[in-house]
Design a protein around this motif. Sequence first.
Motif, PDB file in Angstrom:
ATOM      1  N   VAL A  88       0.843  -1.202   0.000  1.00  0.00           N
ATOM      2  CA  VAL A  88       0.000   0.000   0.000  1.00  0.00           C
ATOM      3  C   VAL A  88       0.877   1.249   0.000  1.00  0.00           C
ATOM      4  O   VAL A  88       0.609   2.217  -0.730  1.00  0.00           O
ATOM      5  N   THR A  92       0.931   4.442  -2.688  1.00  0.00           N
ATOM      6  CA  THR A  92       0.504   5.797  -2.321  1.00  0.00           C
ATOM      7  C   THR A  92       1.651   6.726  -1.964  1.00  0.00           C
ATOM      8  O   THR A  92       1.511   7.955  -2.065  1.00  0.00           O
ATOM      9  N   ASP A  97      -2.823  10.090   1.838  1.00  0.00           N
ATOM     10  CA  ASP A  97      -3.467   8.999   1.108  1.00  0.00           C
ATOM     11  C   ASP A  97      -3.071   7.645   1.704  1.00  0.00           C
ATOM     12  O   ASP A  97      -3.882   6.710   1.739  1.00  0.00           O
ATOM     13  N   TYR A 100      -5.145   6.978   4.810  1.00  0.00           N
ATOM     14  CA  TYR A 100      -6.521   6.652   4.410  1.00  0.00           C
ATOM     15  C   TYR A 100      -6.624   5.244   3.839  1.00  0.00           C
ATOM     16  O   TYR A 100      -7.440   4.434   4.289  1.00  0.00           O
ATOM     17  N   PHE A 101      -5.793   4.933   2.843  1.00  0.00           N
ATOM     18  CA  PHE A 101      -5.871   3.629   2.209  1.00  0.00           C
ATOM     19  C   PHE A 101      -5.413   2.513   3.145  1.00  0.00           C
ATOM     20  O   PHE A 101      -5.862   1.366   3.013  1.00  0.00           O
ATOM     21  N   ILE A 104      -8.537   1.762   5.237  1.00  0.00           N
ATOM     22  CA  ILE A 104      -9.530   1.074   4.410  1.00  0.00           C
ATOM     23  C   ILE A 104      -9.070  -0.342   4.074  1.00  0.00           C
ATOM     24  O   ILE A 104      -9.838  -1.313   4.164  1.00  0.00           O
ATOM     25  N   SER A 105      -7.806  -0.486   3.686  1.00  0.00           N
ATOM     26  CA  SER A 105      -7.276  -1.787   3.284  1.00  0.00           C
ATOM     27  C   SER A 105      -7.282  -2.778   4.441  1.00  0.00           C
ATOM     28  O   SER A 105      -7.620  -3.959   4.266  1.00  0.00           O
ATOM     29  N   GLN A 133     -14.468   6.232   5.236  1.00  0.00           N
ATOM     30  CA  GLN A 133     -14.774   6.829   3.945  1.00  0.00           C
ATOM     31  C   GLN A 133     -15.593   8.106   4.096  1.00  0.00           C
ATOM     32  O   GLN A 133     -15.387   9.085   3.353  1.00  0.00           O
ATOM     33  N   TRP A 136     -13.259  10.818   5.018  1.00  0.00           N
ATOM     34  CA  TRP A 136     -12.441  11.153   3.853  1.00  0.00           C
ATOM     35  C   TRP A 136     -13.216  12.041   2.872  1.00  0.00           C
ATOM     36  O   TRP A 136     -12.656  12.955   2.263  1.00  0.00           O
ATOM     37  N   PHE A 190     -14.609   2.950  -3.645  1.00  0.00           N
ATOM     38  CA  PHE A 190     -13.970   3.057  -4.960  1.00  0.00           C
ATOM     39  C   PHE A 190     -14.846   3.732  -6.022  1.00  0.00           C
ATOM     40  O   PHE A 190     -14.361   4.011  -7.117  1.00  0.00           O
ATOM     41  N   TRP A 239      -7.824  -1.699  -7.764  1.00  0.00           N
ATOM     42  CA  TRP A 239      -7.257  -0.418  -7.332  1.00  0.00           C
ATOM     43  C   TRP A 239      -5.757  -0.357  -7.601  1.00  0.00           C
ATOM     44  O   TRP A 239      -5.239   0.662  -8.067  1.00  0.00           O
ATOM     45  N   TYR A 240      -5.072  -1.460  -7.364  1.00  0.00           N
ATOM     46  CA  TYR A 240      -3.607  -1.462  -7.455  1.00  0.00           C
ATOM     47  C   TYR A 240      -3.121  -1.513  -8.910  1.00  0.00           C
ATOM     48  O   TYR A 240      -2.107  -0.912  -9.253  1.00  0.00           O
TER      49      TYR A 240
END
Length: 260
Positions: A88, A92, A97, A100-101, A104-105, A133, A136, A190, A239-240
């Motif tokens: 991650v 990012t 970010d 945040y990710f 979420i991840s 989210q 965010w 997403f 996403w990745y």
Amino acid sequence: MILLDVFIIILGLVLGSFLLTMVERLQSGVSVWKRSCCDSCQKPVSIVGLIPLLGYALLAGKCKECGSKISVIYPLAEIFNALFVFAVYLKTGWSIDFIYFLAISEAFLFIAVVDFQSKLIFPQPIVFGLLVQGIWLFGGDRLEILNSLLGLLLGAGFFHWIAYLYKVTRNKVGLGEGDATLLGLIGFVFGWKILLPIAFWGAILGIIGGGATLIINKQSLRKEIAFGPWLVLAAFLTWYFPDFFQSFPVQVPDNIQLLF
């Protein structure tokens, strides 16, 4: 840079240890505030034993009190999560970010592990993801907020109806309500545009991975499989690696207009 990389790895190890503990306690109904204990003798784990990865090595994989073996799942889960968190970070960079990710991840990973083990999706990580989210989006623009809200409504609502119609027509459960709720969270995070690719790849991964799991466990291919882990994996890959996963089977044009 090296110090930052080391910090990210340590953070991943710590979060991995915490996540695995929370997974076990959520499924068993044990309080999250209870001190960690040995599964065999129920004696509290020493401070050394609580150190991610290093504690397992220093104790030679055994309980200090009774000598019982500590499952190798603990260090393996910590290592996996450290690699996951580092992945991650590579995506990012060190930024807001990443925070945040990361949140979420880890929520999605938590959901995937619990669902894989118990075939249940608990509300706590779903609510956590919704809150992250929501926070965010607080500073986001109107289009970003509408995109997320549409993803939430379409992901949860549309797939709830698919699950209901499948149950009515086939008289058995196909897509569980928890899976549809998970898709709602995925759409909220997403956006609605990549829901279809995620659902598509989730189905493909579920057929391959779920089928392989049943074969390895020598179970019937008709047996129910947990769909949540494959949806989470599909969401992460989409996403990745957007250039590949978001362009197939269908790509929604970026300039599509929404009328409100």
